[in-house]
Design a protein around this motif. Structure first.
Motif, PDB file in Angstrom:
ATOM      1  N   ARG A 221     -22.927 102.195 -31.064  1.00 24.12           N
ATOM      2  CA  ARG A 221     -23.081 100.914 -29.918  1.00 24.12           C
ATOM      3  C   ARG A 221     -21.631 100.512 -29.765  1.00 24.12           C
ATOM      4  NH1 ARG A 221     -27.204  97.095 -33.119  1.00 24.12           N
ATOM      5  NH2 ARG A 221     -26.776  95.878 -31.274  1.00 24.12           N
ATOM      6  N   ASP A 222     -21.451  99.891 -28.623  1.00 24.74           N
ATOM      7  CA  ASP A 222     -20.359  99.242 -28.365  1.00 24.74           C
ATOM      8  C   ASP A 222     -20.212  97.931 -28.712  1.00 24.74           C
ATOM      9  OD1 ASP A 222     -19.060 101.651 -26.982  1.00 24.74           O
ATOM     10  OD2 ASP A 222     -20.045 101.068 -25.226  1.00 24.74           O
ATOM     11  N   TRP A 223     -21.224  97.190 -28.734  1.00 25.57           N
ATOM     12  CA  TRP A 223     -21.544  95.763 -29.054  1.00 25.57           C
ATOM     13  C   TRP A 223     -22.540  95.396 -30.094  1.00 25.57           C
ATOM     14  CZ3 TRP A 223     -17.074  93.477 -27.064  1.00 25.57           C
ATOM     15  CH2 TRP A 223     -16.714  93.916 -25.988  1.00 25.57           C
ATOM     16  N   VAL A 224     -22.144  94.534 -31.201  1.00 24.96           N
ATOM     17  CA  VAL A 224     -23.338  94.143 -31.912  1.00 24.96           C
ATOM     18  C   VAL A 224     -23.233  92.488 -32.092  1.00 24.96           C
ATOM     19  CG1 VAL A 224     -23.524  96.113 -33.247  1.00 24.96           C
ATOM     20  CG2 VAL A 224     -21.889  94.300 -34.081  1.00 24.96           C
ATOM     21  N   ARG A 225     -24.474  91.981 -32.330  1.00 22.18           N
ATOM     22  CA  ARG A 225     -24.194  90.505 -32.519  1.00 22.18           C
ATOM     23  C   ARG A 225     -23.742  89.730 -33.544  1.00 22.18           C
ATOM     24  NH1 ARG A 225     -28.870  87.252 -30.132  1.00 22.18           N
ATOM     25  NH2 ARG A 225     -29.079  86.147 -32.265  1.00 22.18           N
ATOM     26  N   VAL A 226     -22.974  88.791 -33.729  1.00 28.26           N
ATOM     27  CA  VAL A 226     -22.195  88.387 -34.850  1.00 28.26           C
ATOM     28  C   VAL A 226     -23.300  88.232 -36.185  1.00 28.26           C
ATOM     29  CG1 VAL A 226     -20.945  86.383 -35.835  1.00 28.26           C
ATOM     30  CG2 VAL A 226     -20.349  87.268 -33.684  1.00 28.26           C
ATOM     31  N   ASP A 227     -24.195  87.787 -36.009  1.00 31.77           N
ATOM     32  CA  ASP A 227     -25.411  87.594 -37.050  1.00 31.77           C
ATOM     33  C   ASP A 227     -25.721  89.029 -37.535  1.00 31.77           C
ATOM     34  OD1 ASP A 227     -26.781  88.686 -34.802  1.00 31.77           O
ATOM     35  OD2 ASP A 227     -28.459  87.314 -34.964  1.00 31.77           O
ATOM     36  N   GLU A 228     -25.666  89.903 -36.775  1.00 31.53           N
ATOM     37  CA  GLU A 228     -25.670  91.411 -37.412  1.00 31.53           C
ATOM     38  C   GLU A 228     -24.737  91.829 -38.295  1.00 31.53           C
ATOM     39  OE1 GLU A 228     -27.820  94.351 -34.779  1.00 31.53           O
ATOM     40  OE2 GLU A 228     -26.755  92.950 -33.297  1.00 31.53           O
ATOM     41  N   GLU A 229     -23.558  91.591 -37.743  1.00 30.37           N
ATOM     42  CA  GLU A 229     -22.065  91.713 -38.596  1.00 30.37           C
ATOM     43  C   GLU A 229     -22.289  91.065 -39.751  1.00 30.37           C
ATOM     44  OE1 GLU A 229     -18.924  93.588 -38.176  1.00 30.37           O
ATOM     45  OE2 GLU A 229     -20.598  94.637 -37.596  1.00 30.37           O
ATOM     46  N   LEU A 230     -22.654  89.814 -39.889  1.00 29.38           N
ATOM     47  CA  LEU A 230     -22.746  89.116 -40.956  1.00 29.38           C
ATOM     48  C   LEU A 230     -23.781  89.249 -42.049  1.00 29.38           C
ATOM     49  CD1 LEU A 230     -22.443  85.009 -39.719  1.00 29.38           C
ATOM     50  CD2 LEU A 230     -20.980  86.516 -41.114  1.00 29.38           C
ATOM     51  N   ALA A 231     -24.859  89.981 -41.521  1.00 29.23           N
ATOM     52  CA  ALA A 231     -25.819  90.528 -42.438  1.00 29.23           C
ATOM     53  C   ALA A 231     -25.327  91.739 -43.130  1.00 29.23           C
ATOM     54  CB  ALA A 231     -27.093  90.854 -41.710  1.00 29.23           C
ATOM     55  N   PHE A 232     -24.516  92.464 -42.445  1.00 31.29           N
ATOM     56  CA  PHE A 232     -23.763  93.741 -42.905  1.00 31.29           C
ATOM     57  C   PHE A 232     -22.830  93.239 -43.760  1.00 31.29           C
ATOM     58  CE2 PHE A 232     -20.157  96.523 -42.683  1.00 31.29           C
ATOM     59  CZ  PHE A 232     -20.790  97.440 -43.295  1.00 31.29           C
ATOM     60  N   VAL A 233     -21.882  92.260 -43.761  1.00 32.81           N
ATOM     61  CA  VAL A 233     -20.970  91.592 -44.681  1.00 32.81           C
ATOM     62  C   VAL A 233     -21.641  91.264 -45.834  1.00 32.81           C
ATOM     63  CG1 VAL A 233     -19.521  89.798 -44.985  1.00 32.81           C
ATOM     64  CG2 VAL A 233     -19.150  91.326 -43.004  1.00 32.81           C
ATOM     65  N   ARG A 234     -22.782  90.563 -45.798  1.00 31.95           N
ATOM     66  CA  ARG A 234     -23.357  89.867 -47.044  1.00 31.95           C
ATOM     67  C   ARG A 234     -23.778  91.106 -47.776  1.00 31.95           C
ATOM     68  NH1 ARG A 234     -24.991  85.663 -43.337  1.00 31.95           N
ATOM     69  NH2 ARG A 234     -24.171  83.734 -44.136  1.00 31.95           N
ATOM     70  N   ASP A 235     -24.320  92.114 -47.297  1.00 31.61           N
ATOM     71  CA  ASP A 235     -24.662  93.359 -48.049  1.00 31.61           C
ATOM     72  C   ASP A 235     -23.669  93.972 -48.764  1.00 31.61           C
ATOM     73  OD1 ASP A 235     -27.471  92.983 -47.290  1.00 31.61           O
ATOM     74  OD2 ASP A 235     -27.305  94.522 -45.688  1.00 31.61           O
ATOM     75  N   TYR A 236     -22.378  94.183 -47.873  1.00 28.49           N
ATOM     76  CA  TYR A 236     -21.253  94.700 -48.505  1.00 28.49           C
ATOM     77  C   TYR A 236     -20.638  93.792 -49.605  1.00 28.49           C
ATOM     78  CZ  TYR A 236     -16.276  96.268 -48.565  1.00 28.49           C
ATOM     79  OH  TYR A 236     -15.141  96.616 -49.162  1.00 28.49           O
ATOM     80  N   LEU A 237     -20.883  92.513 -49.371  1.00 25.46           N
ATOM     81  CA  LEU A 237     -20.234  91.644 -50.571  1.00 25.46           C
ATOM     82  C   LEU A 237     -21.340  91.845 -51.599  1.00 25.46           C
ATOM     83  CD1 LEU A 237     -19.496  88.432 -48.676  1.00 25.46           C
ATOM     84  CD2 LEU A 237     -17.786  89.961 -49.816  1.00 25.46           C
ATOM     85  N   SER A 238     -22.627  92.071 -51.536  1.00 24.49           N
ATOM     86  CA  SER A 238     -23.392  92.095 -52.739  1.00 24.49           C
ATOM     87  C   SER A 238     -23.097  93.616 -53.424  1.00 24.49           C
ATOM     88  CB  SER A 238     -24.998  92.262 -52.176  1.00 24.49           C
ATOM     89  OG  SER A 238     -25.453  91.323 -51.454  1.00 24.49           O
TER      90      SER A 238
END
Length: 364
Positions: A221-238
């Motif tokens: 995908r060329d674009w994702v929503r910021v909330d999707e990126e934040l969910a991914f970041v939280r999983d990465y931080l976990s």
């Protein structure tokens, strides 16, 4: 061919209307001659002008350089008037001999030429000039239109090649970013395995699987929503928290409201987080203090990441791909409508990303 057909149709219409006038005169005079004879007489009389129009168009179409400037057009006009008007008058004398059923001879043509008055000469000159101007106007417009079309095609081809190049560069950056992310995530799990914490390692592998699934889907995908990126970041931080434990302290601000509905390139936040962790937790033995703030400012989405600077800590240079790849991806995706700036402020390292909030609408 289209212009030639239009020219033939125009002259046919002129002859048809003129023939209609002649036929009406015949009817008033009591003549019973049919209309086709009047039409034939008009077509026969103007045949040379028809051929002159078509030949003039062919010459100017094949030699557009004759229309390059006013001097060349003027020279062509002088040549045409000098050569064609006498020829047209000679043809008119010939037509009158034929119509009067007089014998064809040089002497007869000369006598007919002498009988032609100044008005007829003026009309032939006017018809020749009008036809010349009309053909020059049409040819000039045609040449200009072809030039504009060629320029547009060249522009489109250039833009297509440029877009293809930018797409290849973007794909290369993505291909560089994703292995880099996987490499660092595996490093986190490797650290868990070495600590003999089997449960944490299994949990880490499970979370890595979810992260890789998102990375795989987002890469298409060329674009994702910021909330999707934040969910991914939280999983990465976990996942990273399994490695760093309580040392990992990160504060996320502004993760609510309209900013979550904005769009951004996929895997944009993770390199910023990774860069902050590497230059914070990996440089000292204490707890981290990483801050991520998001907000909407006018027509922009502002993402600010900051972490403390540790002068006495061990420096971890990493591979140096995070910020550099992020800046390049923003340039490809947004051009001048996005930026990544870094600076030091009050003992902290700050990385700030500014995005055009409507970039996804422009792209779609």
């Amino acid at each position: 061919m289209t212009v030639l057909a239009i020219s033939a149709l125009a002259w046919t219409t002129i002859c048809a209307m003129g023939a209609l006038s002649s036929y009406a005169d015949w009817q008033r005079d009591g003549s019973d001659r049919p209309y086709w004879q009047a039409l034939w007489a008009w077509c026969f009389t103007h045949l040379l002008l028809m051929l002159y129009t078509c030949q003039l168009y062919v010459v100017f179409s094949c030699r557009p350089a004759l229309l390059a400037d006013v001097r060349r057009i003027g020279a062509a006009y002088a040549l045409v008037v000098t050569c064609f008007v006498p020829l047209e008058m000679l043809y008119s004398a010939f037509v009158r001999l034929v119509q009067k059923h007089e014998p064809l001879s040089v002497a007869g043509l000369w006598q007919r030429l002498q009988r032609i008055d100044r008005y007829d000469w003026f009309m032939e000159f006017a018809w020749t000039s009008f036809t010349f101007i009309a053909v020059v106007a049409i040819c000039t417009w045609s040449v200009k239109r072809r030039t504009e079309q060629q320029w547009q095609h060249l522009q489109v081809d250039h833009l297509r090649l440029q877009l293809d190049l930018e797409y290849q560069r973007l794909q290369a950056l993505r291909g560089q970013l994703e292995p880099h992310f996987i490499f660092n995530a595996l490093n986190a799990i490797t650290a868990l395995v070495r600590s003999d914490d089997r449960r944490a390692a299994l949990t880490g592998i499970s979370r890595l699987s979810a992260l890789l699934r998102y990375a795989l889907v987002a890469s298409e995908r060329d674009w994702v929503r910021v909330d999707e990126e934040l969910a991914f970041v939280r999983d990465y931080l976990s996942l990273q928290r399994l490695r760093y434990g309580e040392r990992l302290q990160i504060r996320i601000e502004g993760d609510a409201g309209p900013v979550l509905e904005a769009c951004c390139p996929p895997l944009l936040l993770q390199p910023l987080i990774e860069n902050a962790l590497r230059h914070d937790l990996d440089c000292h033995g204490g707890c981290g203090d990483v801050r991520l703030a998001l907000r909407c400012e006018a027509a922009e989405v502002v993402i600010r990441m900051c972490n403390p600077l540790h002068a006495g800590g061990a420096f971890n240079p990493g591979l140096g791909l995070g910020l550099r790849s992020t800046r390049a991806r923003l340039q490809l995706a947004y051009g001048e409508r996005a930026s990544l700036r870094t600076w030091e402020e009050a003992g902290r390292f700050v990385a700030e990303v500014r995005l055009d909030a409507e970039a996804d609408e422009v792209a779609s």
